[in-house]
Design a protein around this motif. Structure first.
Motif, PDB file in Angstrom:
ATOM      1  N   ASP A 112      -1.284   9.489  -2.333  1.00  0.00           N
ATOM      2  CA  ASP A 112      -1.042  10.736  -1.045  1.00  0.00           C
ATOM      3  C   ASP A 112       0.036  10.484  -0.282  1.00  0.00           C
ATOM      4  OD1 ASP A 112      -1.940  11.656   1.788  1.00  0.00           O
ATOM      5  OD2 ASP A 112      -3.364  12.699   0.103  1.00  0.00           O
ATOM      6  N   PRO A 113       0.505  11.449   0.245  1.00  0.00           N
ATOM      7  CA  PRO A 113       1.860  11.334   1.162  1.00  0.00           C
ATOM      8  C   PRO A 113       1.472  10.580   2.456  1.00  0.00           C
ATOM      9  CG  PRO A 113       1.638  13.589   0.396  1.00  0.00           C
ATOM     10  CD  PRO A 113       0.400  12.941  -0.164  1.00  0.00           C
ATOM     11  N   GLU A 114       0.188  10.673   2.732  1.00  0.00           N
ATOM     12  CA  GLU A 114      -0.163   9.831   3.976  1.00  0.00           C
ATOM     13  C   GLU A 114       0.242   8.278   3.671  1.00  0.00           C
ATOM     14  OE1 GLU A 114      -4.243  10.589   5.261  1.00  0.00           O
ATOM     15  OE2 GLU A 114      -3.897  12.673   4.982  1.00  0.00           O
ATOM     16  N   LEU A 115      -0.333   7.797   2.626  1.00  0.00           N
ATOM     17  CA  LEU A 115      -0.067   6.434   1.965  1.00  0.00           C
ATOM     18  C   LEU A 115       1.291   6.115   1.911  1.00  0.00           C
ATOM     19  CD1 LEU A 115      -1.860   4.516  -0.918  1.00  0.00           C
ATOM     20  CD2 LEU A 115       0.567   4.404  -0.745  1.00  0.00           C
ATOM     21  N   LEU A 116       2.208   7.060   1.378  1.00  0.00           N
ATOM     22  CA  LEU A 116       3.653   6.797   1.612  1.00  0.00           C
ATOM     23  C   LEU A 116       4.235   6.697   2.819  1.00  0.00           C
ATOM     24  CD1 LEU A 116       4.809   9.475  -1.201  1.00  0.00           C
ATOM     25  CD2 LEU A 116       4.058   7.001  -1.452  1.00  0.00           C
ATOM     26  N   ASP A 117       3.488   7.738   3.893  1.00  0.00           N
ATOM     27  CA  ASP A 117       3.911   7.145   5.202  1.00  0.00           C
ATOM     28  C   ASP A 117       3.657   5.994   5.748  1.00  0.00           C
ATOM     29  OD1 ASP A 117       5.071   9.714   5.266  1.00  0.00           O
ATOM     30  OD2 ASP A 117       3.262  10.596   6.064  1.00  0.00           O
ATOM     31  N   GLU A 118       2.377   5.545   5.438  1.00  0.00           N
ATOM     32  CA  GLU A 118       1.887   4.187   5.840  1.00  0.00           C
ATOM     33  C   GLU A 118       2.674   3.204   5.073  1.00  0.00           C
ATOM     34  OE1 GLU A 118      -2.240   1.400   5.523  1.00  0.00           O
ATOM     35  OE2 GLU A 118      -2.118   3.474   4.587  1.00  0.00           O
ATOM     36  N   ALA A 119       3.003   3.216   3.981  1.00  0.00           N
ATOM     37  CA  ALA A 119       3.999   2.304   3.359  1.00  0.00           C
ATOM     38  C   ALA A 119       5.210   1.990   4.040  1.00  0.00           C
ATOM     39  CB  ALA A 119       4.173   2.755   1.553  1.00  0.00           C
ATOM     40  N   ARG A 120       5.798   3.306   4.245  1.00  0.00           N
ATOM     41  CA  ARG A 120       7.111   3.298   4.995  1.00  0.00           C
ATOM     42  C   ARG A 120       7.276   2.446   6.261  1.00  0.00           C
ATOM     43  NH1 ARG A 120       7.358   8.703   3.578  1.00  0.00           N
ATOM     44  NH2 ARG A 120       8.668   9.220   1.895  1.00  0.00           N
ATOM     45  N   ALA A 121       6.226   2.874   7.160  1.00  0.00           N
ATOM     46  CA  ALA A 121       5.931   2.048   8.433  1.00  0.00           C
ATOM     47  C   ALA A 121       5.745   0.642   8.190  1.00  0.00           C
ATOM     48  CB  ALA A 121       4.835   2.848   9.153  1.00  0.00           C
ATOM     49  N   ARG A 122       4.864   0.288   7.299  1.00  0.00           N
ATOM     50  CA  ARG A 122       4.452  -1.320   7.117  1.00  0.00           C
ATOM     51  C   ARG A 122       5.653  -2.079   6.673  1.00  0.00           C
ATOM     52  NH1 ARG A 122      -1.183  -3.767   6.170  1.00  0.00           N
ATOM     53  NH2 ARG A 122      -0.634  -5.906   5.917  1.00  0.00           N
ATOM     54  N   TYR A 123       6.482  -1.368   5.551  1.00  0.00           N
ATOM     55  CA  TYR A 123       7.623  -2.013   5.093  1.00  0.00           C
ATOM     56  C   TYR A 123       8.712  -2.245   6.070  1.00  0.00           C
ATOM     57  CZ  TYR A 123      11.435  -2.682   1.516  1.00  0.00           C
ATOM     58  OH  TYR A 123      12.252  -3.095   0.962  1.00  0.00           O
ATOM     59  N   THR A 124       9.104  -1.404   7.142  1.00  0.00           N
ATOM     60  CA  THR A 124       9.843  -1.351   7.979  1.00  0.00           C
ATOM     61  C   THR A 124       9.453  -2.356   9.285  1.00  0.00           C
ATOM     62  OG1 THR A 124       9.533   0.598   9.158  1.00  0.00           O
ATOM     63  CG2 THR A 124      11.207   0.493   7.423  1.00  0.00           C
ATOM     64  N   GLU A 125       8.191  -2.373   9.368  1.00  0.00           N
ATOM     65  CA  GLU A 125       7.655  -3.097  10.616  1.00  0.00           C
ATOM     66  C   GLU A 125       7.444  -4.757  10.126  1.00  0.00           C
ATOM     67  OE1 GLU A 125       4.125  -1.197  11.885  1.00  0.00           O
ATOM     68  OE2 GLU A 125       5.116   0.736  12.492  1.00  0.00           O
ATOM     69  N   ARG A 126       6.887  -4.925   9.021  1.00  0.00           N
ATOM     70  CA  ARG A 126       6.467  -6.109   8.666  1.00  0.00           C
ATOM     71  C   ARG A 126       7.338  -6.802   7.891  1.00  0.00           C
ATOM     72  NH1 ARG A 126       1.653  -8.257   9.616  1.00  0.00           N
ATOM     73  NH2 ARG A 126       1.584  -9.246   7.539  1.00  0.00           N
ATOM     74  N   LEU A 127       8.468  -6.257   7.170  1.00  0.00           N
ATOM     75  CA  LEU A 127       9.529  -7.093   6.095  1.00  0.00           C
ATOM     76  C   LEU A 127      10.754  -6.740   6.698  1.00  0.00           C
ATOM     77  CD1 LEU A 127       7.660  -6.226   3.003  1.00  0.00           C
ATOM     78  CD2 LEU A 127       7.656  -8.357   4.137  1.00  0.00           C
ATOM     79  N   ASN A 128      11.759  -7.431   6.321  1.00  0.00           N
ATOM     80  CA  ASN A 128      13.036  -7.372   6.474  1.00  0.00           C
ATOM     81  C   ASN A 128      13.712  -6.188   5.546  1.00  0.00           C
ATOM     82  OD1 ASN A 128      15.800  -7.601   7.791  1.00  0.00           O
ATOM     83  ND2 ASN A 128      16.178  -9.678   6.879  1.00  0.00           N
TER      84      ASN A 128
END
Length: 137
Positions: A112-128
């Motif tokens: 779902d596009p919601e999952l993509l948004d969650e993934a983007r946020a988590r990727y940039t917040e938690r990883l370099n």
């Protein structure tokens, strides 16, 4: 196909082994008509290229962090009309980027596009995200 809406749901599917791969494409119906192609050589590949969702043994962070990274790796393909979906299949070879090439494809779920948004946020917040492999010393 069902739709996976959160990284937690994707983690559950990944842990269960029901959908160990991620693919960006127009979808299973389109992919059933042809295998993947190596775009640089023009050669047909012996299966569909996909990305494994299971983390390697050295990964000690939460599975959801790994999944966010994997989902974000090919987001640029959305601009080309691709949609992310998860699948299972039998690996027959590897592609030009060492990605698994699969046959006997079994589609499991759309992302779902919601999952993509969650993934983007988590990727940039938690990883370099986007860090260079080699740095000048």
């Amino acid at each position: 196909m069902v739709t996976v809406r959160t990284l937690a749901e994707l983690a559950e599917i990944t842990r269960s082994g029901r959908a160990p791969y991620l693919r960006y494409s127009p979808g299973p119906a389109s992919d059933a008509r042809h295998s993947s192609t190596d775009h640089e050589s023009g050669l047909a590949l012996p299966g569909l290229s996909a990305n494994p969702l299971a983390p390697p043994a050295w990964w000690t962070l939460p599975l959801e962090d790994w999944l966010a990274r994997r989902v974000c790796q090919y987001l640029h393909e959305l601009d080309e009309g691709a949609r992310p979906w998860v699948l299972s299949g039998r690996q027959v070879d590897v592609g030009p980027d060492n990605e698994p090439l699969l046959v006997d494809i079994r589609p499991v779920a759309w992302l779902d596009p919601e999952l993509l948004d969650e993934a983007r946020a988590r990727y940039t917040e938690r990883l370099n995200a986007g860090a260079a492999t080699h740095r000048d010393r």
